[in-house]
Design an enzyme around this catalytic site. Structure first.
Site, PDB file in Angstrom:
ATOM      1  N   THR A 125      28.604  32.284  43.126  1.00 21.05           N
ATOM      2  CA  THR A 125      29.180  32.403  43.588  1.00 21.05           C
ATOM      3  C   THR A 125      28.373  33.681  43.956  1.00 21.05           C
ATOM      4  O   THR A 125      27.808  34.840  43.473  1.00 21.05           O
ATOM      5  CB  THR A 125      30.511  32.757  43.200  1.00 21.05           C
ATOM      6  OG1 THR A 125      31.261  33.617  44.386  1.00 21.05           O
ATOM      7  CG2 THR A 125      30.008  33.577  41.947  1.00 21.05           C
ATOM      8  N   ASP A 126      28.435  33.621  45.607  1.00 20.11           N
ATOM      9  CA  ASP A 126      28.361  34.523  46.162  1.00 20.11           C
ATOM     10  C   ASP A 126      29.128  36.070  45.526  1.00 20.11           C
ATOM     11  O   ASP A 126      28.764  37.365  46.180  1.00 20.11           O
ATOM     12  CB  ASP A 126      28.551  34.223  47.843  1.00 20.11           C
ATOM     13  CG  ASP A 126      29.995  34.455  48.282  1.00 20.11           C
ATOM     14  OD1 ASP A 126      30.553  34.483  47.313  1.00 20.11           O
ATOM     15  OD2 ASP A 126      30.249  34.656  49.672  1.00 20.11           O
ATOM     16  N   GLU A 127      30.346  36.045  45.180  1.00 19.47           N
ATOM     17  CA  GLU A 127      30.593  36.728  44.806  1.00 19.47           C
ATOM     18  C   GLU A 127      29.934  38.087  42.897  1.00 19.47           C
ATOM     19  O   GLU A 127      30.544  39.245  43.390  1.00 19.47           O
ATOM     20  CB  GLU A 127      32.218  36.848  43.684  1.00 19.47           C
ATOM     21  CG  GLU A 127      33.018  36.221  44.924  1.00 19.47           C
ATOM     22  CD  GLU A 127      34.211  36.124  44.748  1.00 19.47           C
ATOM     23  OE1 GLU A 127      34.939  36.490  43.887  1.00 19.47           O
ATOM     24  OE2 GLU A 127      35.648  35.317  45.039  1.00 19.47           O
ATOM     25  N   TYR A 153      36.587  38.114  37.558  1.00 16.91           N
ATOM     26  CA  TYR A 153      35.737  36.867  37.746  1.00 16.91           C
ATOM     27  C   TYR A 153      33.703  37.054  38.305  1.00 16.91           C
ATOM     28  O   TYR A 153      33.631  36.374  37.463  1.00 16.91           O
ATOM     29  CB  TYR A 153      36.814  35.906  38.735  1.00 16.91           C
ATOM     30  CG  TYR A 153      35.250  35.039  39.212  1.00 16.91           C
ATOM     31  CD1 TYR A 153      35.693  33.589  38.717  1.00 16.91           C
ATOM     32  CD2 TYR A 153      34.971  35.047  40.877  1.00 16.91           C
ATOM     33  CE1 TYR A 153      35.051  32.305  40.032  1.00 16.91           C
ATOM     34  CE2 TYR A 153      34.554  33.846  41.576  1.00 16.91           C
ATOM     35  CZ  TYR A 153      34.257  32.901  40.542  1.00 16.91           C
ATOM     36  OH  TYR A 153      33.341  32.269  41.320  1.00 16.91           O
ATOM     37  N   LYS A 157      31.036  35.641  36.340  1.00 17.20           N
ATOM     38  CA  LYS A 157      30.146  34.520  36.524  1.00 17.20           C
ATOM     39  C   LYS A 157      29.198  34.673  37.026  1.00 17.20           C
ATOM     40  O   LYS A 157      27.399  34.620  36.699  1.00 17.20           O
ATOM     41  CB  LYS A 157      30.103  34.066  38.472  1.00 17.20           C
ATOM     42  CG  LYS A 157      31.895  33.640  38.481  1.00 17.20           C
ATOM     43  CD  LYS A 157      31.709  32.233  37.460  1.00 17.20           C
ATOM     44  CE  LYS A 157      30.430  31.118  38.623  1.00 17.20           C
ATOM     45  NZ  LYS A 157      30.197  29.687  37.938  1.00 17.20           N
TER      46      LYS A 157
HETATM   47  P1  NAD Z   1      38.455  24.669  40.013  1.00 19.88           P
HETATM   48  O1  NAD Z   1      39.042  25.862  39.663  1.00 19.88           O
HETATM   49  O2  NAD Z   1      39.083  23.951  41.197  1.00 19.88           O
HETATM   50  O3  NAD Z   1      37.815  24.205  39.206  1.00 19.88           O
HETATM   51  C1  NAD Z   1      37.640  24.335  37.680  1.00 19.88           C
HETATM   52  C2  NAD Z   1      37.293  22.790  36.742  1.00 19.88           C
HETATM   53  O4  NAD Z   1      36.721  23.294  35.654  1.00 19.88           O
HETATM   54  C3  NAD Z   1      38.919  22.485  36.724  1.00 19.88           C
HETATM   55  O5  NAD Z   1      38.788  20.793  36.923  1.00 19.88           O
HETATM   56  C4  NAD Z   1      39.641  22.851  34.728  1.00 19.88           C
HETATM   57  O6  NAD Z   1      39.952  21.977  34.503  1.00 19.88           O
HETATM   58  C5  NAD Z   1      37.344  22.836  35.165  1.00 19.88           C
HETATM   59  N1  NAD Z   1      37.139  23.195  33.537  1.00 19.88           N
HETATM   60  C6  NAD Z   1      38.139  24.795  33.379  1.00 19.88           C
HETATM   61  N2  NAD Z   1      37.538  25.097  32.300  1.00 19.88           N
HETATM   62  C7  NAD Z   1      37.366  24.833  31.727  1.00 19.88           C
HETATM   63  C8  NAD Z   1      36.664  24.701  29.968  1.00 19.88           C
HETATM   64  N3  NAD Z   1      36.189  25.676  29.225  1.00 19.88           N
HETATM   65  N4  NAD Z   1      35.960  23.511  30.007  1.00 19.88           N
HETATM   66  C9  NAD Z   1      35.581  22.469  30.724  1.00 19.88           C
HETATM   67  N5  NAD Z   1      36.080  21.921  31.815  1.00 19.88           N
HETATM   68  C10 NAD Z   1      36.633  23.829  32.049  1.00 19.88           C
HETATM   69  O7  NAD Z   1      37.261  25.828  40.523  1.00 19.88           O
HETATM   70  P2  NAD Z   1      35.861  25.357  42.051  1.00 19.88           P
HETATM   71  O8  NAD Z   1      36.475  26.065  42.923  1.00 19.88           O
HETATM   72  O9  NAD Z   1      36.037  23.811  42.135  1.00 19.88           O
HETATM   73  O10 NAD Z   1      34.941  26.091  41.864  1.00 19.88           O
HETATM   74  C11 NAD Z   1      33.781  24.954  40.815  1.00 19.88           C
HETATM   75  C12 NAD Z   1      32.530  26.064  40.407  1.00 19.88           C
HETATM   76  O11 NAD Z   1      31.789  26.042  42.084  1.00 19.88           O
HETATM   77  C13 NAD Z   1      33.252  27.290  39.486  1.00 19.88           C
HETATM   78  O12 NAD Z   1      31.872  27.379  38.658  1.00 19.88           O
HETATM   79  C14 NAD Z   1      33.241  28.187  41.192  1.00 19.88           C
HETATM   80  O13 NAD Z   1      33.067  29.992  40.504  1.00 19.88           O
HETATM   81  C15 NAD Z   1      32.033  27.977  41.763  1.00 19.88           C
HETATM   82  N6  NAD Z   1      32.034  28.335  43.129  1.00 19.88           N
HETATM   83  C16 NAD Z   1      33.249  28.448  43.723  1.00 19.88           C
HETATM   84  C17 NAD Z   1      33.523  28.615  44.854  1.00 19.88           C
HETATM   85  C18 NAD Z   1      34.785  28.404  45.827  1.00 19.88           C
HETATM   86  O14 NAD Z   1      35.335  28.322  46.864  1.00 19.88           O
HETATM   87  N7  NAD Z   1      35.825  27.344  45.635  1.00 19.88           N
HETATM   88  C19 NAD Z   1      32.594  29.288  45.371  1.00 19.88           C
HETATM   89  C20 NAD Z   1      31.089  29.249  44.819  1.00 19.88           C
HETATM   90  C21 NAD Z   1      31.143  29.362  43.937  1.00 19.88           C
HETATM   91  O1  DAU Z   2      32.785  33.786  47.678  1.00 23.10           O
HETATM   92  C1  DAU Z   2      33.193  32.156  46.846  1.00 23.10           C
HETATM   93  C2  DAU Z   2      34.897  32.522  45.913  1.00 23.10           C
HETATM   94  O2  DAU Z   2      35.180  32.127  46.884  1.00 23.10           O
HETATM   95  C3  DAU Z   2      34.490  31.615  44.824  1.00 23.10           C
HETATM   96  O3  DAU Z   2      33.592  32.142  44.032  1.00 23.10           O
HETATM   97  C4  DAU Z   2      35.450  31.799  43.919  1.00 23.10           C
HETATM   98  O4  DAU Z   2      36.034  30.560  42.603  1.00 23.10           O
HETATM   99  C5  DAU Z   2      36.695  30.948  44.971  1.00 23.10           C
HETATM  100  O5  DAU Z   2      38.657  31.259  44.771  1.00 23.10           O
HETATM  101  C6  DAU Z   2      36.585  32.307  46.305  1.00 23.10           C
HETATM  102  O6  DAU Z   2      37.505  33.835  46.134  1.00 23.10           O
HETATM  103  P1  DAU Z   2      38.299  34.062  46.880  1.00 23.10           P
HETATM  104  O7  DAU Z   2      38.744  35.784  46.195  1.00 23.10           O
HETATM  105  O8  DAU Z   2      37.335  34.905  48.186  1.00 23.10           O
HETATM  106  O9  DAU Z   2      39.518  33.172  47.215  1.00 23.10           O
HETATM  107  P2  DAU Z   2      40.535  33.076  47.796  1.00 23.10           P
HETATM  108  O10 DAU Z   2      41.055  31.590  48.440  1.00 23.10           O
HETATM  109  O11 DAU Z   2      41.374  33.337  46.222  1.00 23.10           O
HETATM  110  O12 DAU Z   2      41.051  34.127  48.759  1.00 23.10           O
HETATM  111  C7  DAU Z   2      40.463  34.196  50.040  1.00 23.10           C
HETATM  112  C8  DAU Z   2      40.877  35.946  50.820  1.00 23.10           C
HETATM  113  O13 DAU Z   2      42.151  35.638  50.760  1.00 23.10           O
HETATM  114  C9  DAU Z   2      40.563  36.817  49.754  1.00 23.10           C
HETATM  115  O14 DAU Z   2      40.576  38.168  51.034  1.00 23.10           O
HETATM  116  C10 DAU Z   2      41.552  37.304  49.821  1.00 23.10           C
HETATM  117  C11 DAU Z   2      42.869  36.399  50.606  1.00 23.10           C
HETATM  118  N1  DAU Z   2      44.664  36.098  49.820  1.00 23.10           N
HETATM  119  C12 DAU Z   2      44.224  35.211  49.136  1.00 23.10           C
HETATM  120  C13 DAU Z   2      45.270  34.586  48.608  1.00 23.10           C
HETATM  121  C14 DAU Z   2      45.429  33.405  47.652  1.00 23.10           C
HETATM  122  C15 DAU Z   2      45.121  36.050  50.807  1.00 23.10           C
HETATM  123  O15 DAU Z   2      45.629  36.813  51.831  1.00 23.10           O
HETATM  124  N2  DAU Z   2      46.596  35.513  50.437  1.00 23.10           N
HETATM  125  C16 DAU Z   2      46.752  34.842  49.513  1.00 23.10           C
HETATM  126  O16 DAU Z   2      47.917  34.490  48.635  1.00 23.10           O
END
Ligand code: NAD
Ligand code: DAU
Length: 340
Positions: A125-127, A153, A157
């Site tokens: 992730t970019d985080e 988190y 990562k």
């Molecule tokens: P998500 O939370 O929707 O899905 C995570 C999945 O992993 C779920 O199906 C869960 O059951 C499974 N899981 C959790 N713990 C596990 C374990 N111990 N063993 C096996 N499976 C397990 O997450 P997402 O948003 O789909 O993110 C997927 C990946 O992409 C993550 O690694 C996250 O860090 C990365 N990522 C997410 C975003 C985003 O915006 N959502 C952006 C950049 C990177």
């Molecule tokens: O940048 C990549 C990341 O993006 C991934 O690595 C993470 O897994 C993914 O969850 C996401 O992280 P963020 O913290 O950016 O996403 P989130 O949707 O939780 O929040 C997006 C923005 O919105 C953040 O600035 C917090 C804000 N927010 C979030 C929630 C849930 C609110 O203002 N209100 C809310 O209720």
């Protein structure tokens, strides 16, 4: 190729499986998922009977289970999507994030070493780069930006990224890492900003915006992320990190107002609530490397993608209503109960 996709019942992994089972019928995808609160078999309904798809319920941090799986399946490629992914949950319960994101990655890397693979890909992730100031729109994250994390988190990562790179340097394991910006699209769990706001607005419930709503995220339609990963596992250079993002920066308030407008709701639903602890201000990816080396470019703009996403949530109410009526309801009450 035989590809193990971990976390394939989650948001991005699920979209990846749905796309790639069809795009590459010559490959077999073995989806490994522990089915935590974020994993959902309904997401995989369309591929569950496909001849090139198999599902295994297992925890990536379970060394015995992973050893058995790798011994039986002998995968060519492993793509690790599995993670605890929600920043707010990492603030209340960091330990689970260390277990899955760090130990889980370590267990997978050991299995890859033991049984031999042609590629291990870490979905990061970019985080891991921390955040950028709001008043410097000229700054972007490149692959050389130092790791500088804010939340448990992102720290977990970053730790797993470092482990992956250590296994490359020390053991010569053929690895790649991608670091993507915020994804949105179908099957996004409704605890994250965009699906939460869509679901709440549709139910005429308050829309909780943290702080002033001026934090900036760089949004990428989930299919564009999946296509980038597919390119990296096939043509990416071993040992390299690739940033993925499409220059779609928006403040949170802009995103929320767009959703309200698209759904024909009132801005009176917005509630400014207590800010997230350690809240990252701005994320912004420079995707030059993946564009120049692999020819990847995003195909969906935010304006198109948000319309497609809202339509998906309108057309697939059962998928998210089942979540809202289950154990997630307790989390929502604890997280927002006193704030709203
Ligand atoms: P998500 O939370 O929707 O899905 C995570 C999945 O992993 C779920 O199906 C869960 O059951 C499974 N899981 C959790 N713990 C596990 C374990 N111990 N063993 C096996 N499976 C397990 O997450 P997402 O948003 O789909 O993110 C997927 C990946 O992409 C993550 O690694 C996250 O860090 C990365 N990522 C997410 C975003 C985003 O915006 N959502 C952006 C950049 C990177
Ligand atoms: O940048 C990549 C990341 O993006 C991934 O690595 C993470 O897994 C993914 O969850 C996401 O992280 P963020 O913290 O950016 O996403 P989130 O949707 O939780 O929040 C997006 C923005 O919105 C953040 O600035 C917090 C804000 N927010 C979030 C929630 C849930 C609110 O203002 N209100 C809310 O209720």
């Amino acid at each position: 190729m035989k590809i193990i996709v971990t976390g394939g019942a989650g948001f991005i992994g699920g979209n990846y499986v749905l796309l790639m089972v069809k795009k590459h019928p010559e490959d077999t995808i073995i989806c490994v998922d522990a089915l935590t609160y974020a994993g959902n078999m309904e997401t995989l309904e369309a591929v569950k009977d496909a001849p090139n798809f198999k599902f295994v319920k297992a925890d990536i941090a379970d060394r015995e289970a992973m050893d058995k799986l790798f011994a039986e399946e002998k995968p060519d490629v492993v793509i690790n999507f599995a993670a605890e992914s929600h920043v707010d949950r990492s603030i209340t319960n960091p330990e689970l994030f260390l277990q899955t994101n760090i130990i889980g990655t370590g267990v997978l890397l050991d299995a890859c070493r033991k049984y031999g693979i042609t590629r291990y890909h870490q979905v990061s992730t970019d985080e891991v780069y921390g955040d950028l100031p709001l008043d410097r729109p000229d700054l972007f994250f490149t692959e050389e930006t130092p790791l500088h994390t804010s939340s448990p988190y992102s720290a977990s990562k970053a730790s797993s990224d470092l482990l992956v790179l250590a296994y490359y340097r020390t053991y010569g394991l053929p690895v790649t890492i991608s670091r993507c910006s915020n994804n949105y699209g179908p099957y996004h769990f409704p605890e994250k900003l965009i699906p939460l706001m869509i679901a709440n607005a549709l139910n005429d419930k308050p829309l909780p915006v943290y702080g002033k709503g001026d934090n900036v995220r760089d949004w990428l339609y989930v299919e564009d992320h999946c296509i980038a990963i597919d390119m990296i596992i096939r043509n990416g250079k071993v040992g390299e990190v690739y940033n993925i993002g499409g220059h779609n920066e928006r403040t949170n308030l802009e995103v929320v107002k767009t959703i309200i407008r698209e759904l024909g709701k009132s801005e009176d639903l917005i509630r400014f609530v207590e800010d997230r602890a350690g809240h990252d201000r701005r994320y912004a990816i420079d995707p030059t490397k993946i564009k120049n080396e692999l020819g990847w470019e995003p195909t969906t703009t935010f304006d198109e993608g948000i319309k497609m996403t809202i339509k998906w949530y309108l057309d697939n109410k059962t998928w998210w209503e089942n979540i809202l009526s289950g154990e997630y309801a307790n989390y929502y009450d604890k997280m927002y109960g006193e704030k709203l």
